[in-house]
Every structure is written in structure tokens, then in C-alpha cells.
Design a protein around this motif. Structure first.
Motif, short mmCIF file in Angstrom:
data_model
loop_
_atom_site.label_atom_id
_atom_site.label_comp_id
_atom_site.label_asym_id
_atom_site.label_seq_id
_atom_site.Cartn_x
_atom_site.Cartn_y
_atom_site.Cartn_z
N ALA A 121 9.01 36.01 8.23
CA ALA A 121 7.84 36.90 8.22
C ALA A 121 6.88 36.54 9.34
O ALA A 121 6.32 37.43 9.99
N VAL A 122 6.69 35.25 9.59
CA VAL A 122 5.78 34.84 10.66
C VAL A 122 6.24 35.42 12.00
O VAL A 122 5.47 36.00 12.75
N LEU A 123 7.55 35.30 12.27
CA LEU A 123 8.07 35.75 13.56
C LEU A 123 7.93 37.26 13.71
O LEU A 123 7.50 37.77 14.75
N ILE A 124 8.29 37.99 12.65
CA ILE A 124 8.28 39.44 12.76
C ILE A 124 6.84 39.96 12.82
O ILE A 124 6.51 40.85 13.61
N LEU A 125 5.94 39.35 12.04
CA LEU A 125 4.53 39.80 12.05
C LEU A 125 3.86 39.44 13.38
O LEU A 125 3.05 40.20 13.90
N ARG A 126 4.23 38.29 13.93
CA ARG A 126 3.65 37.88 15.20
C ARG A 126 3.99 38.90 16.28
O ARG A 126 3.13 39.28 17.10
N LEU B 98 -3.57 27.04 8.91
CA LEU B 98 -3.47 25.93 7.96
C LEU B 98 -2.47 26.15 6.82
O LEU B 98 -1.60 25.29 6.60
N PRO B 99 -2.55 27.28 6.09
CA PRO B 99 -1.60 27.41 4.96
C PRO B 99 -0.15 27.31 5.40
O PRO B 99 0.65 26.60 4.77
N MET B 100 0.19 27.97 6.53
CA MET B 100 1.58 27.91 6.99
C MET B 100 1.94 26.49 7.42
O MET B 100 3.03 26.00 7.13
N ALA C 74 0.84 36.11 7.12
CA ALA C 74 0.06 37.09 7.88
C ALA C 74 -1.05 36.42 8.70
O ALA C 74 -1.14 36.67 9.91
N PRO C 75 -1.89 35.56 8.10
CA PRO C 75 -2.92 34.92 8.93
C PRO C 75 -2.30 34.06 10.03
O PRO C 75 -2.78 34.07 11.17
N ALA C 76 -1.23 33.33 9.70
CA ALA C 76 -0.60 32.47 10.69
C ALA C 76 -0.06 33.29 11.85
O ALA C 76 -0.22 32.93 13.02
N ALA C 77 0.57 34.43 11.53
CA ALA C 77 1.13 35.27 12.58
C ALA C 77 0.01 35.78 13.49
O ALA C 77 0.17 35.82 14.72
N HIS C 78 -1.11 36.16 12.90
CA HIS C 78 -2.25 36.62 13.70
C HIS C 78 -2.72 35.52 14.63
O HIS C 78 -2.96 35.76 15.82
N ALA C 79 -2.83 34.32 14.10
CA ALA C 79 -3.28 33.20 14.92
C ALA C 79 -2.30 32.93 16.06
O ALA C 79 -2.70 32.73 17.21
N THR D 6 7.45 45.98 6.36
CA THR D 6 8.76 45.49 6.82
C THR D 6 8.99 44.05 6.38
O THR D 6 10.01 43.72 5.78
N ALA D 7 8.00 43.20 6.67
CA ALA D 7 8.16 41.79 6.31
C ALA D 7 8.28 41.64 4.80
O ALA D 7 9.08 40.83 4.31
N GLY D 8 7.50 42.43 4.06
CA GLY D 8 7.55 42.37 2.61
C GLY D 8 8.91 42.79 2.07
O GLY D 8 9.48 42.13 1.21
N LEU D 9 9.44 43.90 2.61
CA LEU D 9 10.74 44.39 2.15
C LEU D 9 11.83 43.36 2.40
O LEU D 9 12.67 43.09 1.54
N PHE D 10 11.80 42.77 3.59
CA PHE D 10 12.84 41.78 3.90
C PHE D 10 12.68 40.54 3.05
O PHE D 10 13.67 39.97 2.60
N SER D 11 11.44 40.13 2.81
CA SER D 11 11.23 38.96 1.96
C SER D 11 11.78 39.24 0.57
O SER D 11 12.41 38.39 -0.06
N PHE D 12 11.51 40.46 0.09
CA PHE D 12 12.02 40.84 -1.23
C PHE D 12 13.54 40.73 -1.26
O PHE D 12 14.12 40.13 -2.16
#
Lengths: 272, 322
Positions: free
Chosen positions: A149-154, B37-39, A85-90, A193-199
Motif C-alpha cells: 500500500a505504501v508503494l502504490i499510494l506513494r 512514524l507509524p509505518m 497513507a500518511p507514510a506514503a504522503h511523507a 485501489t490499495a484498500g481492495l488489494f489489501s482486502f
């Protein structure tokens, strides 16, 4: 379009779907029949005399594996969202040097065959004592879920209005505070969504499960089914009942979050 | 990458913005990096390291002893030479090619047919289309187990139906004969892959303007002509993406084959992926397993580059690939 043609289309569509889902029907049908009934040929088209024997056996022999998979999948969801989530935001918001390169890397790593990961991580896991452990499985499964998750959240997070974020900043919120109290709540659906798919990915993983567990301490349900099928090819009602139980997350996802499913497939474009 | 950022700094040079960059810019930037960083650490530890390690292992004699003694001698190209001279190599390459081509072509054609059909508006179309996703969402091991029963020589429904229709005289040993096993595995894999093709092609079709069809219909074009002259050309970019992604994913299919046949009988369904697994985890020759894995990486990389090329523009613009 005339009413008659619309009705015809619905009929044709229904027949297509029924034919396509026939294997799923047979899975449920067989799971409800007794072992004796299954040894007769031809097989019964309907479970005329349904029995829960298969399910009793499934829970008896595979229940603990279902629990193991549940723990691993929930752990994977948690870890994935914390990292992604933080990475996707960035990647969606900040103009940092090299972020586009990072997006490319995230896309590329999805193409790395799982067998390569299993092969090279096995010696490492063996050294670190991560074989046969929940932590090891969660980390391994996260290699499937984090890039996705990174791609979908981004995609979702780049849709958050800049004014919202600016307003929080003007009010004196720091970057992380803004992220936590503005971005995350707004993106709740995307996180689900990302959580469900990760699950689902972690739940369905078989390659890492069969490579990194020897079956003595923890055994995910996919490995359970695999060994079950290998050992008792006559006990089909038990196997199919286990298969039905292992399909529950997919069924829930389809029933409750159908509109996210298409977004998930097209947004991340991945499945092992 | 930097085109976008330089543009914003140059054109959007509003005074307050520049001032903030000037004073707190460095610290702000550092805080921004903490988001990534974490990713980044995860990617380094769980992708860069394993992939580079796998490349190295391909040149090493990595056996059970390596786990206890730690060392694994470098053997140059020995692993690769041994692989190529192994009779299984040719079989695995051919099977991989057949499995991929067979799965892809039928998944695509069936997926496209369904996508075109569900483009029509009729009651329940959304619900029915949703149900078609189920095979894609089920764990592959589950689908594999179901197909294993369907193909069962004695009790499976497939033989019973074919016998009932008098299409065959004796039960066919679908999974235990070298003649049918690969076809059986491909059919099961097609079933799993159709929904993926359907969803992506369907969303591609939604983007084709309806006015084009109307105009063509007015000009007297039949359904087939409209499909060939409008749908296919406009869908071409989406088709390219579907096929390339499908190819990359089909190359590494593991679960389905393992559950159905385990690569047998007599290597009849052995692909590069299952062979790599067998070498590493059944024969404990991790060096050779890694070497096969490296071959897969190279093939996947080639198509990945095609894929990245075709979605280049959508990454540059906001939102990423669709």
C-alpha cells in the motif's frame, strides 16, 4: 486492419481466454452438480441438472470461516490504510533525510519469504497471546499489505499538484489538516485501489492463517478449504462451492475495479 | 537520496521558503516525521525484529520446550550441519530449482505470447485481457483446490480427457506418484503466474514506439524479425524485472504445493519453503525451520539486490517503480 482480420483476432482471443479459464469453468460446473453425478465418469461437461446442494453444504460448514475472513480482511484494510497513507504522503512529498532509504526498505521487506515471518512471529505471538486472535491475524496480514500500500499510494500521491497543497498551507492548514482535507480526498481512487488489494491479500492469505490459528476458535476460509479438501476428497461439489464463494472478492475486484488491477500489479509488483 | 533535497535547498533558495525553514523548520520537520512514524514502528516490530530473530533462531535449539521454559540454547552451526546432512535437503534444493525454473520459463513464454497477441487492436481485446487476470486474483488455495480435483485420479477431468483421446490407457495418479507430482504442481503454478507476466510485459510493449515497427515493415522485415530485432531488445529491462520478481515470488510459493500435495508423496514436491514449514510447524523444530528460512532469505536477497539495481533510476525520480 481489415474487418475480417479484426473479427478473426476476436475469435482467436476468445478461444485463448476460454481455454485459459477452463479450470475456473470446472470449478463452477462441479459446484453445481450433485455428489452422485460427480461419481460418474466421465464427468458431465455441463451442469445439466444443477443443484444448490454444494452451496448449502458450503455455507453450513464454511459459513463461519467466510465471516472470520471477512472480519480479518476488513480489519487489515483499515489498519493498513491508517499506517500507509500518511507514510506514503511523507515519502512522496517531504524531503526528509532518509526517505529514499525507507523506500528501499519497503521494497526489500516485500522480498522476505512469508515462511520466515511465520517462523519467527510464532513464538512472539504465542507469548503475547496473539495466536487464534483477530488482532494477531490482522497484524500478520498487514505485513503483506503495508509495504504494498505504501508503494502504490506513494506513486499516486506524488502526482498530487503541489499548488493544491501550497494553497491549503497558505490558508493556514497544518500538515495533518492539509493531508486530511486535501490529499486524501484527491487520492480517493488510490485509497480504494490499495484498500481492495489489501482486502484481497488478507482474504487469500493461507500461510499465516494456517500457522497462527489452531482451528479451535477462529479459522479463516483458506484454512477451511484446506482442511475440507484434506478430509473429504469425495465431496467435491461442496469443496468447489466453497471455492466459488471464496472467489467472490476476486470476481468483484475484477468486475468493478478492472482498470485499477493493472495499476496494482505494476505499481506494487507483488503477490505472494 | 539527499541529492534531490540538497538541490532544492540550493537552487530553490527563494527568500520566503528559506525564512520559513529558518523559523518554523524544526517544528515543521517534527510534524513531518509523525507521518512516517507509524509505518516506521510497524516495520521495526514486524520486519526488522522477526528477521533478526529468525537469523538468531537458526543458531538455537528451538523446540516445544522453549515455549514453556523460555530458553533456547545456542548450538552454533548444528542446525545447518544437520540440515545439509539430511537427505531431504538435496531433494528440496533440487525441487525448488526445478519448480522455479519450470514455472518461470513457461509463465514467461506464455505471458509474452499473450501480451504480443493482445497488442493487436480488435473488438473486446480489453475485456478479454482483463478476464485473463482472474487466475492471479483468486486465492491460491482456491486454485489449488480446483487443480486437485482436475488431477484427481478417479474423477478428475484431466484423466478423463486423456483417456477419451486415447492418449493414456489407465488413469494417471498425478498427485500421488513421485514421478508426476512435481510436474503437476509446476503446471498449476504456471497457470497462476501467467497473468502477472502478461500484465507487466503488456505494459512494457505499450512503450515500444509503433513507428519502429512501421519502419521495419517498410524495410521488409517479417513479423518474426520484427519481434526479434525490435520487441525483444527494447523490452529487455522489463523482461529483467519480470523474471527477477517472478523468481523471488516463486521461491517462496507455499499455498499451491501445500494444498496439492503437502510436499509429498515421499518429498517429491518438497521445496525449501514447504520443508521449512514442516520442520517448524509439524516437527516443532523451529531452529531448523529458521535455518532453512535463512537460506531462503539469502537467495531472495541476492535477487532482490539485482532487482533494486534495475529499478534504481525509477526510485530516484518521483513515483517509484513501475
Amino acid at each position: 486492419m481489415s474487418t475480417a482480420r479484426r473479427v478473426t483476432n476476436t475469435a482467436v482471443g476468445s478461444v485463448l481466454v476460454l481455454a485459459f479459464l477452463a479450470p475456473v469453468y470446472w470449478m463452477i460446473n462441479v459446484s453445481l452438480q450433485s455428489s452422485d453425478a460427480l461419481l460418474r465418469t466421465p464427468p458431465a461437461w455441463f451442469p445439466a441438472d444443477p443443484t444448490w446442494d454444494g452451496y448449502v453444504e458450503a455455507i453450513h460448514t464454511q459459513g463461519s470461516h467466510l465471516l472470520t475472513s471477512l472480519v480479518i480482511a476488513l480489519g487489515t484494510v483499515l489498519f493498513t490504510l491508517l499506517v500507509s497513507a500518511p507514510a506514503a504522503h511523507a515519502l512522496a512529498r517531504f524531503r526528509l533525510r532518509g526517505t529514499l532509504a525507507l523506500v528501499l526498505v519497503v521494497l526489500l521487506v516485500q522480498m522476505v519469504p512469508g515462511i520466515v515471518m511465520a517462523n519467527s512471529l510464532y513464538p512472539v505471538f504465542s507469548q503475547l497471546g496473539l495466536l487464534d486472535s483477530y488482532a494477531g491475524m490482522i497484524l500478520a496480514d498487514s505485513t503483506l499489505t503495508v509495504p504494498f500500500a505504501v508503494l502504490i499510494l506513494r506513486t499516486f500521491m506524488s502526482g498530487v499538484p503541489g499548488e493544491l497543497i501550497e494553497a491549503a498551507r497558505v490558508d493556514g492548514c497544518g500538515q495533518w489538516r492539509t493531508f486530511g482535507s486535501v490529499v486524501l480526498p484527491v487520492c480517493r481512487n488510490a485509497l480504494i485501489t490499495a484498500g481492495l488489494f489489501s482486502f484481497l491479500f488478507a482474504w487469500a492469505d493461507f500461510l499465516f492463517a494456517v500457522s497462527f490459528t489452531t482451528g479451535n476458535t477462529i479459522q479463516p476460509i483458506t484454512v477451511g478449504i484446506y482442511r475440507f479438501v484434506g478430509n473429504q476428497t469425495t465431496n467435491w461439489n461442496g469443496v468447489m462451492a466453497t471455492a466459488v464463494l471464496a472467489s467472490i472478492p476476486a470476481a468483484i475486484l475484477l468486475l468493478t475495479a478492472q482498470r485499477y488491477v493493472a495499476a496494482g500489479i505494476t505499481g506494487g509488483g507483488v503477490k505472494e | 537520496m539527499t541529492t534531490a533535497s540538497t538541490k532544492t535547498t540550493k537552487t530553490g533558495a527563494a527568500p520566503p521558503r528559506r525564512a520559513r525553514r529558518g523559523i518554523g523548520g524544526g517544528r515543521e520537520r517534527l510534524v513531518q516525521w509523525t507521518f512516517v512514524l507509524p509505518m516506521a514502528v510497524f516495520l521495526l516490530l514486524f520486519f526488522c525484529y522477526p528477521v533478526s530473530r529468525n537469523l538468531m533462531m537458526g543458531f538455537q535449539q528451538w523446540t516445544v520446550a522453549s515455549f514453556y521454559e523460555g530458553g533456547a540454547p545456542f548450538v552454533g552451526l548444528d542446525n545447518y550441519v544437520e540440515l545439509v546432512t539430511d537427505p531431504v535437503f538435496g531433494t528440496a534444493v533440487l525441487n525448488t530449482a526445478l519448480f522455479t525454473a519450470g514455472s518461470l520459463s513457461f509463465q514467461f513464454v506464455i505471458g509474452l505470447g499473450l501480451a504480443v497477441f493482445f497488442q493487436r487492436r480488435f473488438p473486446l481485446s480489453g475485456v478479454l485481457r482483463g478476464l485473463l487476470l482472474l487466475p492471479w486474483l483468486l486465492p491460491l488455495v482456491v486454485s489449488g483446490a480446483v487443480f486437485r480435483w482436475i488431477y484427481d485420479e478417479g474423477f478428475g477431468v484431466l484423466n478423463q480427457v486423456l483417456l477419451g483421446l486415447q492418449l493414456i490407457q489407465d488413469p494417471v495418479p498425478w498427485l500421488s506418484s513421485t514421478q508426476y507430482a512435481l510436474t503437476a504442481a509446476i503446471i498449476a503454478n504456471i497457470w497462476v503466474g501467467v497473468p502477472f507476466n502478461l500484465v507487466i510485459l503488456y505494459s512494457g510493449l505499450q512503450a515500444v514506439p509503433a513507428s519502429l515497427y512501421e519502419a521495419a515493415a517498410l524495410d521488409g522485415a517479417g513479423p518474426w524479425q520484427r519481434f526479434r530485432k525490435i520487441t525483444l531488445p527494447l523490452l529487455r529491462p522489463v523482461i529483467a524485472i519480470v523474471l527477477m520478481l517472478g523468481l523471488i515470488y516463486t521461491l517462496k510459493v507455499f499455498d499451491m504445493i501445500m494444498v496439492l500435495t503437502g510436499g509429498g508423496p515421499a518429498n517429491a514436491t518438497e521445496t525449501l519453503t514447504t520443508w521449512s514449514f514442516a520442520l517448524s510447524f509439524e516437527e516443532f523444530d523451529f531452529g531448523q525451520g529458521a535455518a532453512v528460512g535463512n537460506v531462503l532469505i539469502v537467495i531472495a536477497l541476492v535477487f532482490a539486490l539485482f532487482y533494486l539495481r534495475s529499478i534504481r533510476d525509477s526510485i530516484r525520480s518521483e513515483g517509484g517503480p513501475r
